[in-house]
Design an enzyme around this catalytic site. Structure first.
Site: not given
Length: 426
Positions: A35, A40, A86, A121, A261
């Site tokens: 990452d 993180r 995305t 996606t 999403c």
């Protein structure tokens, strides 16, 4: 083709999608999680996950995993799985920048025989039209000769402790028949629910993008029904309960449509549709309806305040919840901010409280300054229950109303409270 037991997995992106996947592979195969955020990596090395998707015990079980923020540490891997975001830009166009950067980074380290699998996606064709040419240009290798690709769309549901990466059936695909078989077998190594092998990468990409487009359109329908029934003086929930007695009536409910999403994916499909000369009327109409629901909640509240002769300018408003869904700290594309923005346009004073959300992240992402518990009693002219966190359900209507003034407006967006004890709901 690679032997599964000889695979060393590199996961690019350790967010809500990448980390659970990395942990599952890390229980069985050598895995490196990458990452770009150093903080993180530090928390994962310390055995903690701030997204709350993976418990410390599960992190500890992944004994074959290491974490890094240096892309060169992925060089020994031979299978790369890309799980970067995305998003869409301010004009609601697909923003492939994270995907393009990840592909360029992999181009620096990929070797002959390696396989790159994308989970992010995208619209149909993006993997082979956008990502692969970048890898070829940077690496100097030839696609389907020197390296290969697959696509296996993520189906993570943030905050859902029942539907986990291993027990959600996985769609897989590959750039050649042999690669498709390899990708399918690789995922079957960790996916207990099984797999569905699509005939091509484009089919798998299209399948993913319509999953959430379908949900978006259905929610838009019930949101529009809510707009109609409010004008007719009919309670939407009562109507839906009555209609739901029919065996094939779908149990969708009105609400704010955010997240990484449902509120984003349709724009990937509509972008591609318009690119090939087709205007997707129904999908875009649904998006317009859903994107306007936050403003609608604020406007209805303003009307109720006005009917009670409460001046909106200077009124104190409490918004309970900022995350895009209940019992989850995820702020991505939350539409609660639309409610906040609309009230601020009326010059109301807005307090936002969410026990799940990191205040620093709220400030950084949306410039929202959150308040902390305990909340002041008898202080608010209107209270909006915007997210169905269990803490708000446990408070109940009496404790929530105690935060408001005597004539306070209580708007329940999430059907969390008894109908007869709130002033409005969708």
């Amino acid at each position: 083709m690679l032997n599964i037991d000889d695979c060393k997995i590199g996961i690019v992106g350790l967010g809500y999608v990448g980390l659970p996947l990395a942990v599952e592979f890390g229980k069985q195969l050598p895995t490196v999680g990458f990452d770009i955020k150093g903080e993180r990596i530090a928390e994962l090395r310390a055995g903690m996950d701030s997204t709350l998707e993976v418990e410390p015990e599960e992190l500890a079980e992944a004994t074959h995993i290491s974490y890094t923020d240096k892309i060169e540490d992925l060089a020994p891997c031979n299978v790369y799985i890309v799980t970067v975001p995305t998003p869409i830009d301010s004009f609601k166009r697909p923003d492939l920048t994270p995907l393009e950067k990840a592909s360029a980074a992999l181009g620096e380290i990929i070797k002959p025989g390696d396989v790159v699998i994308y989970e992010s996606t995208v619209y149909p064709g993006a993997t082979e039209e956008v990502c692969i040419p970048i890898i070829e240009a940077v690496s100097g290798l030839t696609f389907n000769k020197d390296f290969f690709a697959g696509y296996s769309p993520e189906r993570i549901n943030p905050g859902d402790k029942e539907h986990r990466v291993t027990n959600i059936l996985k769609v897989t695909s590959g750039s050649t028949p042999d690669v498709a078989d390899f990708v399918d077998a690789l995922y079957r190594r960790i996916i207990t629910a099984g797999t569905h092998k699509a005939s091509s990468i484009r089919v798998a990409e299209a399948a993913k993008v319509i999953e959430n487009t379908q949900r978006d359109v259905n929610i838009a329908l019930v949101n529009e029904l809510s707009l109609i029934f409010n004008r007719l003086g009919i309670d939407t929930e009562e109507v839906l309960q009555a209609a739901g007695t029919k065996w094939n009536f779908l149990p969708f409910r009105p609400g704010l449509v955010g997240g990484h999403c449902i509120g984003v994916d349709p724009y990937y499909l509509t972008h591609k549709a318009q690119e090939i000369g087709y205007h997707p009327d129904m999908i875009l109409a649904g998006r317009r309806i859903n994107d306007n629901m936050g403003a609608y909640v604020a406007e209805r509240t303003v009307k109720l305040l006005t009917q009670r002769r409460i001046h909106v300018a200077g009124a104190r408003i409490l918004v309970l919840g900022l995350a895009f869904k209940e019992d989850c700290p995820d702020l991505r594309n939350t539409r609660v901010v639309d409610i906040i923005d609309e009230f601020e346009n009326y010059h109301a004073e807005v307090d936002v409280f969410d026990p799940w959300v990191d205040p620093e992240e709220a400030k950084q992402e949306y410039d929202v300054t959150m308040v902390s518990a305990p909340l002041p009693a008898n202080s608010y002219d209107a209270i909006i229950v915007a997210v169905g966190h269990r803490q708000f359900r446990e408070m109940g209507v009496e404790k929530i109303r105690a935060l408001g003034k005597e004539n306070c407006v209580l708007f329940d967006v999430k059907y969390l409270l008894p109908k007869e004890q709130v002033d409005a709901r969708l």
